[in-house]
Design an enzyme around this catalytic site. Structure first.
Site, PDB file in Angstrom:
ATOM      1  N   LYS A 122       0.824  -1.202   0.000  1.00 62.80           N
ATOM      2  CA  LYS A 122       0.000   0.000   0.000  1.00 62.80           C
ATOM      3  C   LYS A 122       0.869   1.268   0.000  1.00 62.80           C
ATOM      4  O   LYS A 122       2.076   1.192   0.237  1.00 62.80           O
ATOM      5  CB  LYS A 122      -0.936  -0.037   1.221  1.00 62.80           C
ATOM      6  CG  LYS A 122      -1.909  -1.224   1.222  1.00 62.80           C
ATOM      7  CD  LYS A 122      -2.872  -1.141   2.400  1.00 62.80           C
ATOM      8  CE  LYS A 122      -3.751  -2.379   2.493  1.00 62.80           C
ATOM      9  NZ  LYS A 122      -4.777  -2.251   3.561  1.00 62.80           N
ATOM     10  N   TYR A 137     -12.291  -2.679  -3.333  1.00 65.07           N
ATOM     11  CA  TYR A 137     -12.897  -2.716  -1.998  1.00 65.07           C
ATOM     12  C   TYR A 137     -14.426  -2.682  -2.080  1.00 65.07           C
ATOM     13  O   TYR A 137     -15.072  -2.064  -1.236  1.00 65.07           O
ATOM     14  CB  TYR A 137     -12.381  -1.547  -1.159  1.00 65.07           C
ATOM     15  CG  TYR A 137     -10.968  -1.745  -0.629  1.00 65.07           C
ATOM     16  CD1 TYR A 137     -10.648  -2.839   0.175  1.00 65.07           C
ATOM     17  CD2 TYR A 137      -9.958  -0.818  -0.909  1.00 65.07           C
ATOM     18  CE1 TYR A 137      -9.360  -3.019   0.663  1.00 65.07           C
ATOM     19  CE2 TYR A 137      -8.662  -0.990  -0.407  1.00 65.07           C
ATOM     20  CZ  TYR A 137      -8.376  -2.100   0.371  1.00 65.07           C
ATOM     21  OH  TYR A 137      -7.102  -2.270   0.869  1.00 65.07           O
ATOM     22  N   ARG A 169      -1.957 -14.221   4.638  1.00 70.89           N
ATOM     23  CA  ARG A 169      -2.812 -13.562   5.636  1.00 70.89           C
ATOM     24  C   ARG A 169      -2.206 -13.697   7.040  1.00 70.89           C
ATOM     25  O   ARG A 169      -2.219 -12.751   7.826  1.00 70.89           O
ATOM     26  CB  ARG A 169      -4.220 -14.173   5.624  1.00 70.89           C
ATOM     27  CG  ARG A 169      -5.039 -13.835   4.395  1.00 70.89           C
ATOM     28  CD  ARG A 169      -5.567 -12.416   4.353  1.00 70.89           C
ATOM     29  NE  ARG A 169      -6.605 -12.155   5.318  1.00 70.89           N
ATOM     30  CZ  ARG A 169      -7.358 -11.053   5.316  1.00 70.89           C
ATOM     31  NH1 ARG A 169      -7.186 -10.118   4.381  1.00 70.89           N
ATOM     32  NH2 ARG A 169      -8.258 -10.852   6.236  1.00 70.89           N
ATOM     33  N   THR A 193      -5.892  -6.907  11.070  1.00 66.87           N
ATOM     34  CA  THR A 193      -6.053  -5.670  10.297  1.00 66.87           C
ATOM     35  C   THR A 193      -5.435  -4.467  10.997  1.00 66.87           C
ATOM     36  O   THR A 193      -4.705  -3.677  10.380  1.00 66.87           O
ATOM     37  CB  THR A 193      -7.557  -5.405  10.052  1.00 66.87           C
ATOM     38  OG1 THR A 193      -8.110  -6.529   9.354  1.00 66.87           O
ATOM     39  CG2 THR A 193      -7.770  -4.150   9.225  1.00 66.87           C
ATOM     40  N   ARG A 197       2.266  -6.487   9.899  1.00 62.51           N
ATOM     41  CA  ARG A 197       1.537  -5.366  10.502  1.00 62.51           C
ATOM     42  C   ARG A 197       1.935  -5.207  11.964  1.00 62.51           C
ATOM     43  O   ARG A 197       2.072  -4.076  12.467  1.00 62.51           O
ATOM     44  CB  ARG A 197       0.028  -5.599  10.355  1.00 62.51           C
ATOM     45  CG  ARG A 197      -0.452  -5.471   8.897  1.00 62.51           C
ATOM     46  CD  ARG A 197      -1.835  -6.068   8.712  1.00 62.51           C
ATOM     47  NE  ARG A 197      -2.388  -5.810   7.382  1.00 62.51           N
ATOM     48  CZ  ARG A 197      -3.563  -6.270   6.967  1.00 62.51           C
ATOM     49  NH1 ARG A 197      -4.311  -7.034   7.758  1.00 62.51           N
ATOM     50  NH2 ARG A 197      -4.004  -5.986   5.748  1.00 62.51           N
ATOM     51  N   ASN A 247      -1.904  -0.121   7.229  1.00 68.78           N
ATOM     52  CA  ASN A 247      -1.374  -1.416   7.674  1.00 68.78           C
ATOM     53  C   ASN A 247      -0.514  -2.074   6.603  1.00 68.78           C
ATOM     54  O   ASN A 247      -0.354  -3.289   6.564  1.00 68.78           O
ATOM     55  CB  ASN A 247      -2.515  -2.311   8.142  1.00 68.78           C
ATOM     56  CG  ASN A 247      -3.582  -2.482   7.070  1.00 68.78           C
ATOM     57  OD1 ASN A 247      -3.375  -2.125   5.916  1.00 68.78           O
ATOM     58  ND2 ASN A 247      -4.716  -3.052   7.451  1.00 68.78           N
ATOM     59  N   HIS A 291      -1.940  -5.377   1.627  1.00 68.01           N
ATOM     60  CA  HIS A 291      -3.212  -6.075   1.418  1.00 68.01           C
ATOM     61  C   HIS A 291      -2.918  -7.501   1.014  1.00 68.01           C
ATOM     62  O   HIS A 291      -1.966  -7.753   0.287  1.00 68.01           O
ATOM     63  CB  HIS A 291      -4.021  -5.395   0.298  1.00 68.01           C
ATOM     64  CG  HIS A 291      -5.138  -6.260  -0.208  1.00 68.01           C
ATOM     65  ND1 HIS A 291      -6.355  -6.343   0.425  1.00 68.01           N
ATOM     66  CD2 HIS A 291      -5.212  -7.120  -1.269  1.00 68.01           C
ATOM     67  CE1 HIS A 291      -7.135  -7.198  -0.223  1.00 68.01           C
ATOM     68  NE2 HIS A 291      -6.474  -7.682  -1.259  1.00 68.01           N
ATOM     69  N   GLU A 293      -9.273 -10.557  -7.626  1.00 69.36           N
ATOM     70  CA  GLU A 293      -8.298  -9.464  -7.519  1.00 69.36           C
ATOM     71  C   GLU A 293      -7.150  -9.620  -8.520  1.00 69.36           C
ATOM     72  O   GLU A 293      -6.687  -8.637  -9.093  1.00 69.36           O
ATOM     73  CB  GLU A 293      -7.774  -9.389  -6.074  1.00 69.36           C
ATOM     74  CG  GLU A 293      -8.870  -8.926  -5.111  1.00 69.36           C
ATOM     75  CD  GLU A 293      -8.535  -9.132  -3.631  1.00 69.36           C
ATOM     76  OE1 GLU A 293      -7.394  -9.534  -3.312  1.00 69.36           O
ATOM     77  OE2 GLU A 293      -9.435  -8.898  -2.795  1.00 69.36           O
TER      78      GLU A 293
HETATM   79  O1  CDP Z   1      -7.133  -5.823   4.958  1.00 71.90           O
HETATM   80  P1  CDP Z   1      -8.010  -6.662   5.859  1.00 71.90           P
HETATM   81  O2  CDP Z   1      -8.752  -7.740   5.127  1.00 71.90           O
HETATM   82  O3  CDP Z   1      -7.237  -7.170   7.047  1.00 71.90           O
HETATM   83  O4  CDP Z   1      -9.105  -5.646   6.481  1.00 71.90           O
HETATM   84  P2  CDP Z   1     -10.582  -5.237   6.007  1.00 71.90           P
HETATM   85  O5  CDP Z   1     -11.446  -5.235   7.232  1.00 71.90           O
HETATM   86  O6  CDP Z   1     -11.033  -6.038   4.841  1.00 71.90           O
HETATM   87  O7  CDP Z   1     -10.396  -3.717   5.552  1.00 71.90           O
HETATM   88  C1  CDP Z   1      -9.752  -3.387   4.345  1.00 71.90           C
HETATM   89  C2  CDP Z   1      -8.788  -2.250   4.614  1.00 71.90           C
HETATM   90  O8  CDP Z   1      -9.525  -1.085   4.950  1.00 71.90           O
HETATM   91  C3  CDP Z   1      -7.853  -2.481   5.799  1.00 71.90           C
HETATM   92  O9  CDP Z   1      -6.716  -3.232   5.461  1.00 71.90           O
HETATM   93  C4  CDP Z   1      -7.498  -1.043   6.190  1.00 71.90           C
HETATM   94  O10 CDP Z   1      -6.459  -0.512   5.376  1.00 71.90           O
HETATM   95  C5  CDP Z   1      -8.792  -0.289   5.874  1.00 71.90           C
HETATM   96  N1  CDP Z   1      -9.656  -0.045   7.053  1.00 71.90           N
HETATM   97  C6  CDP Z   1      -9.864   1.263   7.474  1.00 71.90           C
HETATM   98  O11 CDP Z   1      -9.317   2.193   6.875  1.00 71.90           O
HETATM   99  N2  CDP Z   1     -10.682   1.527   8.547  1.00 71.90           N
HETATM  100  C7  CDP Z   1     -11.302   0.516   9.196  1.00 71.90           C
HETATM  101  N3  CDP Z   1     -12.097   0.800  10.233  1.00 71.90           N
HETATM  102  C8  CDP Z   1     -11.110  -0.803   8.785  1.00 71.90           C
HETATM  103  C9  CDP Z   1     -10.271  -1.057   7.706  1.00 71.90           C
HETATM  104 MG    MG Z   2     -10.434  -7.763   3.947  1.00 71.71          MG
END
Ligand code: CDP
Ligand code: MG
Length: 152
Positions: free
Chosen positions: A9, A49, A85, A91, A102, A112, A115, A126
């Site tokens: 990222k 997303y 993962r 996250t 992370r 973080n 991705h 993706e």
């Molecule tokens: O990336 P991951 O699957 O672990 O997390 P996600 O819940 O699918 O969220 C996607 C991305 O959105 C995260 O990796 C964060 O960069 C961002 N995010 C955020 O900005 N604010 C949140 N409350 C949750 C996630």
């Molecule tokens: Mg996710």
């Protein structure tokens, strides 16, 4: 063998952590089969997303992910989706276990660093979103016999 998709990222690129992250995946035994630098557009961010577009925090996420260049890549390996993962960690960087990417380098929920696809369907979706079939390089690294037993 399984393929997964990752993005280094904008925070990863800006913080000069690309080499560190790539190095961890290589050392683990995952093979890079595609890699490119690009700038994610708001349109691509909404596709990538899609599951989060309606969330209150989505506009902030879009601003972040489109705010600088990223590196998109495809990794191949046994159980690659789960392995990546687990290497990323939770996250929120504040909650991610030490030893994970992370957990070691992020203290943010948003920033973080990396991705990783969360399942076979999202990995396929993706990979197709970012790469054409002819951009994926199939190859067998010569070091494979020293990474795992032949029947694994
Ligand atoms: O990336 P991951 O699957 O672990 O997390 P996600 O819940 O699918 O969220 C996607 C991305 O959105 C995260 O990796 C964060 O960069 C961002 N995010 C955020 O900005 N604010 C949140 N409350 C949750 C996630
Ligand atoms: Mg996710």
């Amino acid at each position: 063998m399984q393929r997964t998709f990752i993005i280094l990222k904008p925070d990863c690129v800006q913080r000069r952590l690309m080499g560190e992250v790539v190095s961890r995946f290589e050392a683990k035994g995952l093979n890079f089969v595609a890699m490119k630098m690009l700038r994610i557009t708001p349109e691509l961010a909404k596709q990538h997303y899609a599951e989060h577009v309606d969330k209150g925090w989505y506009p902030n996420l879009e601003g972040f992910i489109t705010g600088g260049p990223v590196v998109a890549a495809v990794l191949e390996g046994l159980d690659a989706i789960l392995v990546v993962r687990e290497m990323l960690g939770a996250t929120n960087g504040l909650k991610a276990a030490p030893g994970t990417i992370r957990g070691d380098f992020s203290s943010s929920q948003q920033m973080n660093l990396v991705h990783g696809s969360d399942g076979p369907e999202s990995a396929a979706r993706e990979i197709a979103l970012y790469f054409n079939e002819d951009e994926l390089c199939d190859f067998e690294p010569t070091i494979t016999p020293w990474m795992r037993a032949a029947d694994e």
